[in-house]
Design a protein around this motif. Structure first.
Motif, PDB file in Angstrom:
ATOM      1  N   UNK A  26       0.968  -1.286  -0.087  1.00  0.00           N
ATOM      2  CA  UNK A  26       0.038   0.007   0.290  1.00  0.00           C
ATOM      3  C   UNK A  26       0.893   1.179   0.099  1.00  0.00           C
ATOM      4  N   UNK A  27       0.698   2.200  -1.199  1.00  0.00           N
ATOM      5  CA  UNK A  27       1.337   3.156  -1.114  1.00  0.00           C
ATOM      6  C   UNK A  27       0.682   4.509  -1.155  1.00  0.00           C
ATOM      7  N   UNK A  28       1.180   5.720  -0.394  1.00  0.00           N
ATOM      8  CA  UNK A  28       0.255   6.744  -0.532  1.00  0.00           C
ATOM      9  C   UNK A  28       0.750   7.660  -1.883  1.00  0.00           C
ATOM     10  N   UNK A  29      -0.231   8.149  -2.079  1.00  0.00           N
ATOM     11  CA  UNK A  29       0.131   9.158  -3.403  1.00  0.00           C
ATOM     12  C   UNK A  29       0.436  10.629  -2.864  1.00  0.00           C
ATOM     13  N   UNK A  31       1.220  14.957  -2.665  1.00  0.00           N
ATOM     14  CA  UNK A  31       0.518  15.905  -3.242  1.00  0.00           C
ATOM     15  C   UNK A  31       1.073  16.376  -4.419  1.00  0.00           C
ATOM     16  N   UNK A  32       2.361  16.249  -4.905  1.00  0.00           N
ATOM     17  CA  UNK A  32       2.820  16.698  -6.293  1.00  0.00           C
ATOM     18  C   UNK A  32       2.162  15.828  -7.419  1.00  0.00           C
ATOM     19  N   UNK A  33       2.274  14.337  -7.181  1.00  0.00           N
ATOM     20  CA  UNK A  33       1.559  13.429  -8.029  1.00  0.00           C
ATOM     21  C   UNK A  33      -0.097  13.778  -8.171  1.00  0.00           C
ATOM     22  N   UNK A  34      -0.626  14.245  -7.003  1.00  0.00           N
ATOM     23  CA  UNK A  34      -1.928  14.388  -7.093  1.00  0.00           C
ATOM     24  C   UNK A  34      -2.330  15.905  -8.012  1.00  0.00           C
ATOM     25  N   UNK A  35      -1.298  16.811  -8.014  1.00  0.00           N
ATOM     26  CA  UNK A  35      -1.430  17.969  -8.871  1.00  0.00           C
ATOM     27  C   UNK A  35      -1.313  17.642 -10.357  1.00  0.00           C
ATOM     28  N   UNK A  36      -0.057  16.747 -10.488  1.00  0.00           N
ATOM     29  CA  UNK A  36       0.117  16.376 -11.760  1.00  0.00           C
ATOM     30  C   UNK A  36      -1.079  15.609 -12.765  1.00  0.00           C
ATOM     31  N   UNK A  37      -1.645  14.584 -11.822  1.00  0.00           N
ATOM     32  CA  UNK A  37      -2.694  13.824 -12.164  1.00  0.00           C
ATOM     33  C   UNK A  37      -3.955  14.674 -12.385  1.00  0.00           C
ATOM     34  N   UNK A  38      -4.145  15.744 -11.483  1.00  0.00           N
ATOM     35  CA  UNK A  38      -5.433  16.605 -11.758  1.00  0.00           C
ATOM     36  C   UNK A  38      -5.191  17.372 -13.030  1.00  0.00           C
ATOM     37  N   UNK A  39      -4.066  18.058 -13.436  1.00  0.00           N
ATOM     38  CA  UNK A  39      -3.674  18.722 -14.585  1.00  0.00           C
ATOM     39  C   UNK A  39      -3.964  17.511 -15.677  1.00  0.00           C
ATOM     40  N   UNK A  40      -3.426  16.402 -15.811  1.00  0.00           N
ATOM     41  CA  UNK A  40      -3.629  15.471 -16.841  1.00  0.00           C
ATOM     42  C   UNK A  40      -5.144  15.142 -16.847  1.00  0.00           C
ATOM     43  N   UNK A  41      -5.946  14.846 -15.901  1.00  0.00           N
ATOM     44  CA  UNK A  41      -7.286  14.990 -15.863  1.00  0.00           C
ATOM     45  C   UNK A  41      -8.170  15.890 -16.577  1.00  0.00           C
ATOM     46  N   UNK A  42      -7.617  17.197 -16.482  1.00  0.00           N
ATOM     47  CA  UNK A  42      -8.286  18.318 -16.869  1.00  0.00           C
ATOM     48  C   UNK A  42      -8.118  18.299 -18.269  1.00  0.00           C
ATOM     49  N   UNK A  43      -7.036  18.130 -19.007  1.00  0.00           N
ATOM     50  CA  UNK A  43      -6.695  18.040 -20.368  1.00  0.00           C
ATOM     51  C   UNK A  43      -6.658  16.761 -21.048  1.00  0.00           C
ATOM     52  N   UNK A  45      -5.446  12.392 -21.340  1.00  0.00           N
ATOM     53  CA  UNK A  45      -4.142  11.958 -21.592  1.00  0.00           C
ATOM     54  C   UNK A  45      -3.723  10.888 -20.373  1.00  0.00           C
ATOM     55  N   UNK A  46      -2.710  10.289 -20.341  1.00  0.00           N
ATOM     56  CA  UNK A  46      -2.257   9.420 -19.226  1.00  0.00           C
ATOM     57  C   UNK A  46      -1.449  10.294 -18.384  1.00  0.00           C
ATOM     58  N   UNK A  47      -1.545   9.443 -17.001  1.00  0.00           N
ATOM     59  CA  UNK A  47      -0.943  10.073 -15.838  1.00  0.00           C
ATOM     60  C   UNK A  47       0.205   9.361 -15.672  1.00  0.00           C
ATOM     61  N   UNK A  48       1.350   9.741 -16.188  1.00  0.00           N
ATOM     62  CA  UNK A  48       2.812   9.004 -16.109  1.00  0.00           C
ATOM     63  C   UNK A  48       3.261   8.909 -14.780  1.00  0.00           C
ATOM     64  N   UNK A  49       2.824   9.958 -13.682  1.00  0.00           N
ATOM     65  CA  UNK A  49       3.245  10.060 -12.478  1.00  0.00           C
ATOM     66  C   UNK A  49       2.610   8.711 -11.760  1.00  0.00           C
ATOM     67  N   UNK A  50       1.192   8.574 -11.919  1.00  0.00           N
ATOM     68  CA  UNK A  50       0.456   7.691 -11.268  1.00  0.00           C
ATOM     69  C   UNK A  50       0.938   6.175 -11.892  1.00  0.00           C
ATOM     70  N   UNK A  51       1.002   6.054 -13.183  1.00  0.00           N
ATOM     71  CA  UNK A  51       1.451   4.828 -13.885  1.00  0.00           C
ATOM     72  C   UNK A  51       2.835   4.268 -13.249  1.00  0.00           C
ATOM     73  N   UNK A  53       3.981   4.982 -10.333  1.00  0.00           N
ATOM     74  CA  UNK A  53       3.876   4.574  -8.893  1.00  0.00           C
ATOM     75  C   UNK A  53       3.385   3.379  -9.013  1.00  0.00           C
ATOM     76  N   UNK A  54       2.263   3.050  -9.852  1.00  0.00           N
ATOM     77  CA  UNK A  54       1.504   1.842  -9.933  1.00  0.00           C
ATOM     78  C   UNK A  54       2.514   0.627 -10.308  1.00  0.00           C
ATOM     79  N   UNK A  55       3.253   0.754 -11.083  1.00  0.00           N
ATOM     80  CA  UNK A  55       4.220  -0.078 -11.729  1.00  0.00           C
ATOM     81  C   UNK A  55       5.469  -0.462 -10.589  1.00  0.00           C
ATOM     82  N   UNK A  56       5.751   0.600  -9.926  1.00  0.00           N
ATOM     83  CA  UNK A  56       6.816   0.204  -8.807  1.00  0.00           C
ATOM     84  C   UNK A  56       6.075  -0.632  -7.814  1.00  0.00           C
ATOM     85  N   UNK A  57       4.898  -0.145  -7.407  1.00  0.00           N
ATOM     86  CA  UNK A  57       3.985  -0.859  -6.380  1.00  0.00           C
ATOM     87  C   UNK A  57       3.835  -2.089  -6.493  1.00  0.00           C
TER      88      UNK A  57
END
Length: 106
Positions: A26-29, A31-43, A45-51, A53-57
């Motif tokens: 279990x890994x916490x996301x 603030x930086x990743x949340x901000x980047x993901x929010x921007x990606x969600x807005x425009x 595309x894929x969220x490389x920061x979350x992807x 983190x998910x691969x590493x986890x």
């Protein structure tokens, strides 16, 4: 260590079943990743920061499962299944669980 999602390994015979093995991470996301993901969600595309983190986890969970199988004397894990989820308050943490059956193959 041989890893497979199938219940058998082509050309190999299972000589011993050592038991169910698991790996959970279990890994916490942050603030930086949340901000980047929010921007990606807005425009879009894929969220490389979350992807990433998910691969590493996922890799950490697999590593834990392999370590457990090795301790049991297995040289393969069959029937591997992955489970992904969001846990914590407001879904602030990602969870990856992986499980399979530790076996010895000839």
């Amino acid at each position: 260590m041989i890893l497979t999602t199938t219940s058998s390994i082509e050309g190999r015979s299972i000589t011993a079943y050592k038991g169910v093995v698991c790996g959970e991470v279990v890994i916490g996301a942050h603030l930086g990743k949340d901000i980047l993901a929010s921007f990606t969600n807005l425009v879009g595309g894929r969220s490389e920061s979350y992807e990433s983190t998910l691969r590493e986890t996922r890799d950490d969970a697999i590593r834990e499962m392999i370590e457990e199988a090795t301790r049991l004397g297995a040289n393969a894990i069959v029937g591997i299944k992955f489970d992904y989820g969001v846990v914590g308050q407001q879904g602030s943490m990602m969870m990856v669980a992986v499980s399979g059956t530790a076996v010895v193959v000839a």
